[in-house]
Structure formats: C-alpha cells, structure tokens
Motif scaffolding. Structure first.
Motif, short mmCIF file in Angstrom:
data_model
loop_
_atom_site.label_atom_id
_atom_site.label_comp_id
_atom_site.label_asym_id
_atom_site.label_seq_id
_atom_site.Cartn_x
_atom_site.Cartn_y
_atom_site.Cartn_z
N ALA A 1 -9.64 5.52 6.10
CA ALA A 1 -10.36 6.66 6.68
C ALA A 1 -11.78 6.30 7.04
O ALA A 1 -12.34 6.82 8.02
N THR A 2 -12.38 5.40 6.29
CA THR A 2 -13.75 4.96 6.57
C THR A 2 -13.79 4.05 7.80
O THR A 2 -14.67 4.15 8.64
N TRP B 1 -5.03 -4.26 11.97
CA TRP B 1 -5.69 -3.10 12.54
C TRP B 1 -5.42 -1.86 11.72
O TRP B 1 -4.44 -1.78 10.98
N CYS B 2 -6.32 -0.91 11.86
CA CYS B 2 -6.31 0.29 11.04
C CYS B 2 -5.77 1.47 11.84
O CYS B 2 -6.09 1.62 13.03
N THR B 3 -4.95 2.31 11.19
CA THR B 3 -4.44 3.52 11.83
C THR B 3 -5.17 4.77 11.35
O THR B 3 -4.78 5.88 11.68
N ALA B 4 -6.22 4.56 10.53
CA ALA B 4 -6.99 5.63 9.88
C ALA B 4 -6.34 6.11 8.59
O ALA B 4 -7.00 6.77 7.78
N THR B 5 -5.07 5.77 8.36
CA THR B 5 -4.41 6.10 7.09
C THR B 5 -3.76 4.88 6.45
O THR B 5 -3.44 4.91 5.26
N TRP C 1 -10.46 0.27 14.43
CA TRP C 1 -10.98 -0.91 13.74
C TRP C 1 -9.92 -2.00 13.67
O TRP C 1 -8.74 -1.72 13.46
N PHE C 2 -10.33 -3.26 13.83
CA PHE C 2 -9.41 -4.39 13.67
C PHE C 2 -10.20 -5.65 13.37
O PHE C 2 -11.40 -5.75 13.69
N VAL C 3 -9.53 -6.62 12.75
CA VAL C 3 -10.08 -7.96 12.56
C VAL C 3 -8.95 -8.96 12.77
O VAL C 3 -7.77 -8.64 12.63
N ASP C 4 -9.32 -10.20 13.09
CA ASP C 4 -8.37 -11.31 13.16
C ASP C 4 -8.59 -12.20 11.95
O ASP C 4 -9.72 -12.61 11.66
N VAL C 5 -7.52 -12.48 11.22
CA VAL C 5 -7.59 -13.28 9.99
C VAL C 5 -6.84 -14.59 10.21
O VAL C 5 -5.69 -14.59 10.63
#
Length: 402
Positions: free
Chosen positions: A160-161, A204-208, A166-170
């Motif tokens: 949620a934050t 990547w983030c889906t917010a949940t 938001w996304f990152v490559d690891v």
C-alpha cells in the motif's frame, strides 16, 4: 495514487489567482475529473480562460474536488503559473507535447542525459550489493538492484505504501536472492520468492501484493538458506529432515547419497502435527529391475515395511546400498502433503550401484495410511539405527509453482 490520462474529461472553474483550481462541474457532454481520478492521482491538464492558457501536471484531491497545479509546463505567462483573473475557465485532461513522459523520447536530441534518465526511470548507476541485502523502498522505483558474493534477502516495503505503479529489477548475479514481502503480503502467490543464481526478474507492486516475471523451472526450492534447494551432506547426519510443509506438489531429489555402514537401506518417514514422526502405518509396492553383475536381467517386487517407506532395500539386504567409493543412491520422491481428508501417497523412483557392477532400479508407490496432513519428511538409513550418512552427495526438496 497513479498517473492517469482519460478522454473527454473537462470541467468549468471560476478560480482566481495562482492556487489550486476548484472544479465546478463537468461541461455538457464531458465527464468530471472525479469520474476517472482517485484521490492523489496525477494527470496532465490544459486550462483556458479568455486569452490566458496554461498546461501542466496536476494532482487531484477527491475530498475538495480540486486540482493542484503540481508542475506548470507552459503558459501564456512565460511558462509559469498564470495569475487567473475573474471569469469562467475550462480545465481539461489531455496528453501534452511537453509531457514528462514524452519530453525526452527523441533520444537523438538529448542535451541533458541526467534529466532523460530521470524522466525515463533509468538510473545512472545500478546499485550492487555484496552482503546484508537491501530493503526495497519507494525511492527504488525503476532501479536495478544487483546482488553478488553471498545469498541475500530483499525485504519489500508494504504494498500500500509503494503503490500500483512501483517496480524494481532484481539481478541474482551469482547467488540466490530471496524476495520477502511485508508481513502477510505475497509475491506470485507465495510468502517468499527465491531468484536462483544467474537469473533476474522484474518485481512490481499491485498495491496489495507483488508479482514477478521470473521464468525458471516449474519447480522452486524449499527451505534452504543457500537458496538453490539442495542440502549437501556433511557432518555425518543420521537423519535428514524437511519440515514446515504445506499443501502442494513436492519433489524430493536424492543425488549420490550413501551410508557410512555397508548394506543399508534408504528409507523415509513422515511427520504429522508439526512434531510427531510416525513409525507405523506405512505400506508400499514396487517393481525392481537389475542389470549388470550378479543382478543382470533381475526382476522382483518390493518388500513391505510398516515402519517406513523403503526406497532402496528390496528382496533382502544383499541388494541394499553399500558404503564403498562409487556406490550410492539416487532418485526422486513425488508427493502432496495434503489435508485430513485422505491418506498420503508417495511415488518414487530410485536406483543404486553395487560393487559387482550391478545397477538396481526401483519404481513404486508408498503410503502413510492415516488421514492426517503431513508436515515433514525424513530420510534415514536402516535396518539398524542410527546409521550415519557418509559425507557425499546431496538431497533437495522442491515444490511445483501454483
């Protein structure tokens, strides 16, 4: 909070000055900002009133139905905020030629490379971590996180934050990297995700929750700090346990193990209730084939042990596993720990070598008969206990992805 563009959105406003625009309602035939934007969303706007005009990036406040002029791109006031006089204006959502998403799209015309990297979410220098891991935070959005030298963990800030954009490559350069979401949140439907050495993926983030595009094997390693799922035999253990199992399809892989005592049988037991190793209630049936040496063209059926599931001892101790160099057992056991509705079944294939150049193969099915979910499995040598494992070979537990 997301960046949103939408068609056919326009409202009137009588706002004056350089502050936030109070939206007064949709113009006939158009939608209102609140129809397409949530609180905190950003969008690109164009405002017109008389001979004055302004374009920029705005932030929508759903509680007050206002649009903050977050960044002015261009205007009739020298490209700074217009000090609007009295009168009715139109405020419209529209993609702009000078958009922060488009202004550096023509890379051949770049003069400010640092600004281009920022606008295209390209970091000038990827971050490299050699120990200690790294907690992924909002500021890491669009970054490349590379891990090397030792296995590391990437704790993720609460979904949620971070938000849905938001996304990152690891990059797991030469070590395993564990992605560890916040609290009870999940990544690809699991509590953690291990990126094997030599692999990379986008998180990547889906917010949940979190998703990745990791593509490796359908099997993922279970439970080893090393991260690749394998447990190398060392320290002469008398038992090898894998615990904390939940429902799902598992594969136990056995690679070149042998006993410290000659003529021993590799067997398996199950744990139930998180603590009790069961010593009764087993049964199995197997077909045994032999080739070479004393067991050329050999066939037999498996013995029945009620105290465990035998993976290698069949037709007496004479064809069990020896402790000489070059001897050893390999194989796979497939199973689902299941629930309390049915007994537990295990499908296995195993083969082992004898000093007379015999190769013995067994294929069969074993079962623990009680209707209790299995929480662990144990490998050990029999018929007498305790018999230690020789410090050769390895075993690993893997789980099929959902």
């Amino acid at each position: 909070m997301a960046f949103v563009l939408a068609d056919n959105v326009s409202e009137s406003s009588i706002t004056v000055g350089t502050g936030d625009f109070e939206l007064a309602g949709a113009i006939t035939g158009y939608k209102a900002f609140g129809d397409v934007l949530a609180d905190g969303d950003t969008t690109e706007y164009a405002i017109r009133g008389g001979t004055e005009w302004e374009t920029g990036l705005g932030t929508y406040d759903a509680d007050t139905n206002t649009l903050a002029r977050t960044e002015v791109y261009e205007s009739s006031n020298g490209d700074v905020a217009v000090d609007w006089p009295a009168g009715t204006k139109t405020v419209t959502i529209t993609p702009l030629a000078d958009s922060t998403l488009n202004r550096h799209r023509n890379l051949s015309e770049l003069t400010d490379k640092a600004a281009a990297r920022s606008n295209l979410l390209v970091k000038a220098t990827p971050q490299i971590f050699t120990s200690g891991g790294h907690t992924a935070v909002a500021a890491d959005r669009g970054n490349v996180l590379t891990f090397t030298t030792v296995a590391q963990t990437v704790p993720l800030t609460a979904a949620a934050t971070l938000g849905s954009d938001w996304f990152v490559d690891v990059v797991a350069f030469d070590v395993a990297v564990t992605i560890d979401p916040n609290s009870t949140e999940l990544v690809d439907g699991a509590s953690t995700l291990i990126i094997p050495p030599g692999h990379s993926c986008r998180v990547w983030c889906t917010a949940t929750a979190f998703r990745t595009n990791l593509v490796t094997s359908a099997l993922m390693p279970v439970g080893e700090a090393k991260g690749d799922g394998w447990r190398v035999i060392s320290g002469s253990p008398t038992e090898i346990d894998f615990t904390g199992l939940t429902a799902g399809e598992y594969v136990l892989k056995i690679d070149g193990v042998r006993p410290a005592t000659d003529d021993s049988s590799l067997r398996m037991r199950v744990q139930t209730g998180g603590s009790t190793w069961q010593t009764t209630g087993y049964g199995y049936q197997a077909q045994i084939l032999g080739s070479g040496g004393s067991y050329a063209n050999y066939t037999a059926t498996g013995d029945s042990h009620t105290a465990s599931i035998g993976l290698t001892q069949f037709h007496g101790a004479t064809i069990s596993v020896g402790n000489a160099a070059g001897e050893g057992a390999c194989g796979e056991v497939k199973f689902n720990p299941g629930d309390t509705n049915i007994g537990r079944a295990f499908r296995f294939e195993s083969h082992w070598y004898r000093p007379d150049v015999s190769l013995i193969e067994a294929r069969g099915t074993g079962q623990y008969g009680s209707n209790i979910a299995v929480t662990g499995i144990r490998l050990f040598w029999s018929p007498t206990t305790p018999i230690a494992f020789a410090n050769v070979g390895r075993v690993g537990l893997f789980k099929y992805r959902d």
